[in-house]
Design an enzyme around this catalytic site. Sequence first.
Site, mmCIF file in Angstrom:
data_model
loop_
_atom_site.group_PDB
_atom_site.id
_atom_site.type_symbol
_atom_site.label_atom_id
_atom_site.label_comp_id
_atom_site.label_asym_id
_atom_site.label_seq_id
_atom_site.Cartn_x
_atom_site.Cartn_y
_atom_site.Cartn_z
ATOM 1 N N HIS A 146 61.669 -6.518 46.609
ATOM 2 C CA HIS A 146 61.295 -7.379 45.482
ATOM 3 C C HIS A 146 61.460 -8.834 45.916
ATOM 4 C CE1 HIS A 146 61.208 -9.484 41.809
ATOM 5 N NE2 HIS A 146 62.517 -9.632 41.720
ATOM 6 N N CYS A 156 62.429 -6.369 37.061
ATOM 7 C CA CYS A 156 61.878 -6.513 38.421
ATOM 8 C C CYS A 156 61.892 -5.196 39.205
ATOM 9 C CB CYS A 156 62.633 -7.598 39.185
ATOM 10 S SG CYS A 156 62.537 -9.191 38.362
ATOM 11 N N ASN A 189 58.807 -15.459 42.231
ATOM 12 C CA ASN A 189 59.275 -14.139 41.809
ATOM 13 C C ASN A 189 58.370 -13.655 40.670
ATOM 14 O OD1 ASN A 189 60.555 -12.027 40.504
ATOM 15 N ND2 ASN A 189 62.606 -12.917 40.625
HETATM 16 N N1 COA Z 1 67.167 -28.630 42.003
HETATM 17 C C1 COA Z 1 68.170 -29.386 42.475
HETATM 18 N N2 COA Z 1 69.456 -29.070 42.296
HETATM 19 C C2 COA Z 1 69.735 -27.944 41.605
HETATM 20 C C3 COA Z 1 68.725 -27.118 41.078
HETATM 21 C C4 COA Z 1 67.397 -27.493 41.297
HETATM 22 N N3 COA Z 1 66.346 -26.791 40.846
HETATM 23 N N4 COA Z 1 69.298 -26.061 40.446
HETATM 24 C C5 COA Z 1 70.628 -26.225 40.565
HETATM 25 N N5 COA Z 1 70.897 -27.372 41.258
HETATM 26 C C6 COA Z 1 72.183 -27.941 41.639
HETATM 27 C C7 COA Z 1 73.319 -27.439 40.757
HETATM 28 O O1 COA Z 1 73.461 -28.248 39.602
HETATM 29 C C8 COA Z 1 74.500 -27.562 41.680
HETATM 30 O O2 COA Z 1 74.918 -28.904 41.717
HETATM 31 P P1 COA Z 1 76.499 -29.259 41.860
HETATM 32 O O3 COA Z 1 76.918 -28.677 43.183
HETATM 33 O O4 COA Z 1 76.497 -30.741 41.816
HETATM 34 O O5 COA Z 1 77.152 -28.604 40.693
HETATM 35 C C9 COA Z 1 73.917 -27.239 43.062
HETATM 36 O O6 COA Z 1 72.526 -27.490 42.954
HETATM 37 C C10 COA Z 1 74.150 -25.813 43.478
HETATM 38 O O7 COA Z 1 73.774 -24.964 42.407
HETATM 39 P P2 COA Z 1 73.893 -23.412 42.485
HETATM 40 O O8 COA Z 1 73.525 -22.820 41.157
HETATM 41 O O9 COA Z 1 75.231 -23.072 43.061
HETATM 42 O O10 COA Z 1 72.748 -23.103 43.555
HETATM 43 P P3 COA Z 1 72.468 -21.778 44.331
HETATM 44 O O11 COA Z 1 72.612 -21.998 45.764
HETATM 45 O O12 COA Z 1 73.175 -20.595 43.724
HETATM 46 O O13 COA Z 1 70.917 -21.593 44.049
HETATM 47 C C11 COA Z 1 69.446 -20.212 42.759
HETATM 48 C C12 COA Z 1 70.453 -21.358 42.733
HETATM 49 C C13 COA Z 1 68.956 -19.941 41.341
HETATM 50 C C14 COA Z 1 68.285 -20.616 43.621
HETATM 51 C C15 COA Z 1 70.132 -18.953 43.364
HETATM 52 O O14 COA Z 1 71.377 -18.736 42.746
HETATM 53 C C16 COA Z 1 69.300 -17.722 43.257
HETATM 54 O O15 COA Z 1 68.171 -17.668 43.679
HETATM 55 N N6 COA Z 1 69.874 -16.615 42.740
HETATM 56 C C17 COA Z 1 69.203 -15.360 42.620
HETATM 57 C C18 COA Z 1 68.278 -15.402 41.440
HETATM 58 C C19 COA Z 1 67.316 -14.239 41.415
HETATM 59 O O16 COA Z 1 66.969 -13.703 42.413
HETATM 60 N N7 COA Z 1 66.906 -13.890 40.192
HETATM 61 C C20 COA Z 1 65.937 -12.895 39.933
HETATM 62 C C21 COA Z 1 66.430 -11.527 40.248
HETATM 63 S S1 COA Z 1 65.265 -10.356 39.833
#
Ligand code: COA
Length: 333
Positions: free
Chosen positions: A256, A117, A286
């Site tokens: 980004h 990215c 993204n």
């Molecule tokens: N829909 C519904 N629930 C979801 C889900 C989805 N698509 N994905 C995960 N969950 C659930 C999880 O199972 C978890 O449940 P639990 O609390 O019962 O265990 C809960 O939601 C929280 O999950 P978590 O992984 O802690 O969520 P988060 O707030 O970290 O959000 C992302 C997840 C992926 C959106 C976030 O971490 C993110 O965007 N990170 C950066 C990624 C990024 O930018 N990548 C590219 C970089 S170039």
Amino acid sequence: MQKNYGIKFIGIGTALPSKVVKNTDLEKLYDTTDEWIYQRTGIRERRVVEEGKESGFSLSTQAAKKALSMSGVSPADLDLIIVATATPDNLYPSMSCLLQGALGANSAIAYDLSAACSGFVYAVITAAQFIYCGTYKNILVVGLDIHSRFMDWSDRSVSILFGDGAGAVVLQSTLAASDEILGYSMQSQADSKSDLVLTNHNIFYPARNVKISPNFTKMNGKAIFEFGLKIIPETINKTLAPTSLKISDFDYLIPHQANKRIIDSAAKKLGFPNEKVISNIEKVGNTSAASIPLALKDAMDTKKIKVPCKMLWVGFGAGLTWGTVAVNWNLKL
Ligand code: COA
């Protein structure tokens, strides 16, 4: 560095696949909701290539042709083509060589650059070096990624984020005193915990009759979230430190487009008001190496930015890689 020449941005072009995948479509694939995805990421929909109809090749060719047409530079006058991509159609030939053929840019050197990215920022900085020292005059830089092909569409933690797209700019040499790049920095650090990985399993299981696992993006979302939040202010400060410029001198921040919450929190830390932060993640997700030129062109098309202006482009992603280009943008539609 001693600059014998400066850089002028003279063309921009973008391309998106025609197929729209909305959050409500993902609701049919796994347990999720449109609201959950939107609140956690700022994304409502993304574009995905249609197999057999669209590809990295078709999108990068469309984006490049638009950028070249705007620039007025003929493909025959291109000296260098760099395609920044982590998801090429082939391991070889490179996307750049394919693009060279499609454009008829027969005098150009063409190669790909892999920085996930951060690819667009890395490629612009790499292209700039050739112009500063006087090696090349006209350079095409393309940011391209087709993540949909490497996505486990049953994994709700990753497939909600990514979309496909391409964005291109044309750089031309000008007087050193008119350089439109006001500063830049690039950094990388080995992702020792494998927080963002797309493994090419074919490399590890070459023998016949060995069951090959599919190549899917694996991500530790929380770790990457923290990484993005930390490095955006750091890389901007590092870029501006050797210059006389302050953050308040910049009209727009184009980070980004990884996650709207990362963008908003980083902008708040930096003191950038909302109206100066450019984001189109809601519509495209993204798009990795394509995200900055796609956000920039969208902001130009929708008149969200006034030109001329000063902008900060910040890339970050797998590697880990990150970097910033501070730009004096004079290109009007
Ligand atoms: N829909 C519904 N629930 C979801 C889900 C989805 N698509 N994905 C995960 N969950 C659930 C999880 O199972 C978890 O449940 P639990 O609390 O019962 O265990 C809960 O939601 C929280 O999950 P978590 O992984 O802690 O969520 P988060 O707030 O970290 O959000 C992302 C997840 C992926 C959106 C976030 O971490 C993110 O965007 N990170 C950066 C990624 C990024 O930018 N990548 C590219 C970089 S170039």
